[in-house]
Design an enzyme around this catalytic site. Structure first.
Site, PDB file in Angstrom:
ATOM      1  N   GLY A   1     -41.856  84.180 -16.966  1.00 12.43           N
ATOM      2  CA  GLY A   1     -41.006  84.680 -17.231  1.00 12.43           C
ATOM      3  C   GLY A   1     -39.452  84.635 -15.964  1.00 12.43           C
ATOM      4  O   GLY A   1     -39.950  84.745 -15.302  1.00 12.43           O
TER       5      GLY A   1
ATOM      6  N   LYS B   1     -35.674  83.687 -22.661  1.00 12.95           N
ATOM      7  CA  LYS B   1     -36.056  83.546 -20.876  1.00 12.95           C
ATOM      8  C   LYS B   1     -37.840  83.899 -20.473  1.00 12.95           C
ATOM      9  O   LYS B   1     -38.323  83.805 -19.794  1.00 12.95           O
ATOM     10  CB  LYS B   1     -35.814  85.251 -20.781  1.00 12.95           C
ATOM     11  CG  LYS B   1     -34.325  85.046 -20.970  1.00 12.95           C
ATOM     12  CD  LYS B   1     -33.850  86.511 -20.060  1.00 12.95           C
ATOM     13  CE  LYS B   1     -32.295  86.175 -22.003  1.00 12.95           C
ATOM     14  NZ  LYS B   1     -31.729  87.980 -21.075  1.00 12.95           N
TER      15      LYS B   1
ATOM     16  N   THR C   1     -31.247  91.359 -17.412  1.00 15.42           N
ATOM     17  CA  THR C   1     -32.540  91.228 -19.022  1.00 15.42           C
ATOM     18  C   THR C   1     -33.222  92.077 -18.512  1.00 15.42           C
ATOM     19  O   THR C   1     -33.384  92.418 -17.564  1.00 15.42           O
ATOM     20  CB  THR C   1     -33.047  89.177 -18.914  1.00 15.42           C
ATOM     21  OG1 THR C   1     -33.762  89.738 -20.131  1.00 15.42           O
ATOM     22  CG2 THR C   1     -33.591  89.479 -17.142  1.00 15.42           C
TER      23      THR C   1
ATOM     24  N   SER D   1     -33.190  93.832 -15.271  1.00 19.73           N
ATOM     25  CA  SER D   1     -32.203  95.661 -14.946  1.00 19.73           C
ATOM     26  C   SER D   1     -32.737  96.585 -16.192  1.00 19.73           C
ATOM     27  O   SER D   1     -33.372  97.685 -15.726  1.00 19.73           O
ATOM     28  CB  SER D   1     -31.084  95.703 -15.784  1.00 19.73           C
ATOM     29  OG  SER D   1     -31.146  94.543 -16.574  1.00 19.73           O
TER      30      SER D   1
END
Length: 176
Positions: free
Chosen positions: A49, A37, A5, A128
């Site tokens: 988050g 998220k 994510t 990522s």
């Protein structure tokens, strides 16, 4: 690094915004496009988050909300106590994840290794696509007058074009 994510938090002009993409990947397959998220906590006074697996997210969001309640909304204390528990608890320490939390005054990136990091420039990113979103946000902060929410939105769009684990189904929350 988590191949899961992108979460980005930006602080500008008395406002703070946090955004996350919606992609949920399972191996090399996209399973969901519109996952949430990011969320608000403590009656909309705290933003959070998460980058990591879905099950880990629910566990850590729940634990962090408990710490916020326990410490009467003190974000710093709640973040430190969560990081201590995360690092020492036999079950929690196996979670591979990172969180960003923010209120009107502070932003922290929290990890399972005990890190509670407050960014220097009011910008934090994990996941990522975090490095792409962070670079884009730094450039937009330096070279535009966009507000925090728009910096998050535009930076997340850039990250979604570069990171295969990040999509452009972005959810954003803002405190002002």
């Amino acid at each position: 690094m988590f191949h899961s994510t992108t979460i980005l938090c930006v602080r500008r002009d008395e406002k703070v915004a946090i955004g996350g993409d919606g992609q949920v990947s399972f191996g090399n397959t996209v399973m969901k496009h519109g996952a949430k998220k990011t969320r608000t906590m403590l009656d909309g006074k705290v933003l959070a988050g998460f980058a990591g697996s879905s099950a880990d997210a629910f566990t850590l969001f729940e634990r962090f909300e408990g710490k916020l309640s326990e410490h009467r909304g003190n974000l710093t204390r709640a973040a430190v106590e969560l990081a201590k528990d995360w690092r020492t608890d036999r079950v929690l320490r196996r979670l591979e994840a990172m969180m960003i939390v923010a209120d009107k005054e502070k932003t922290f990136a929290i990890s399972g290794t005990g890190d509670v990091l407050e960014p220097d420039e009011g910008i934090a990113a994990v996941g990522s696509g975090g490095p792409y979103a962070l670079a884009a946000a730094q450039a937009l902060m330096a070279h535009s007058n966009l507000d925090a929410k728009r910096v998050v939105e535009e930076s997340m769009k850039i990250a979604s074009r570069l990171c295969i684990y990040t999509n452009d189904h972005i959810s954003i929350h803002e405190l002002s």
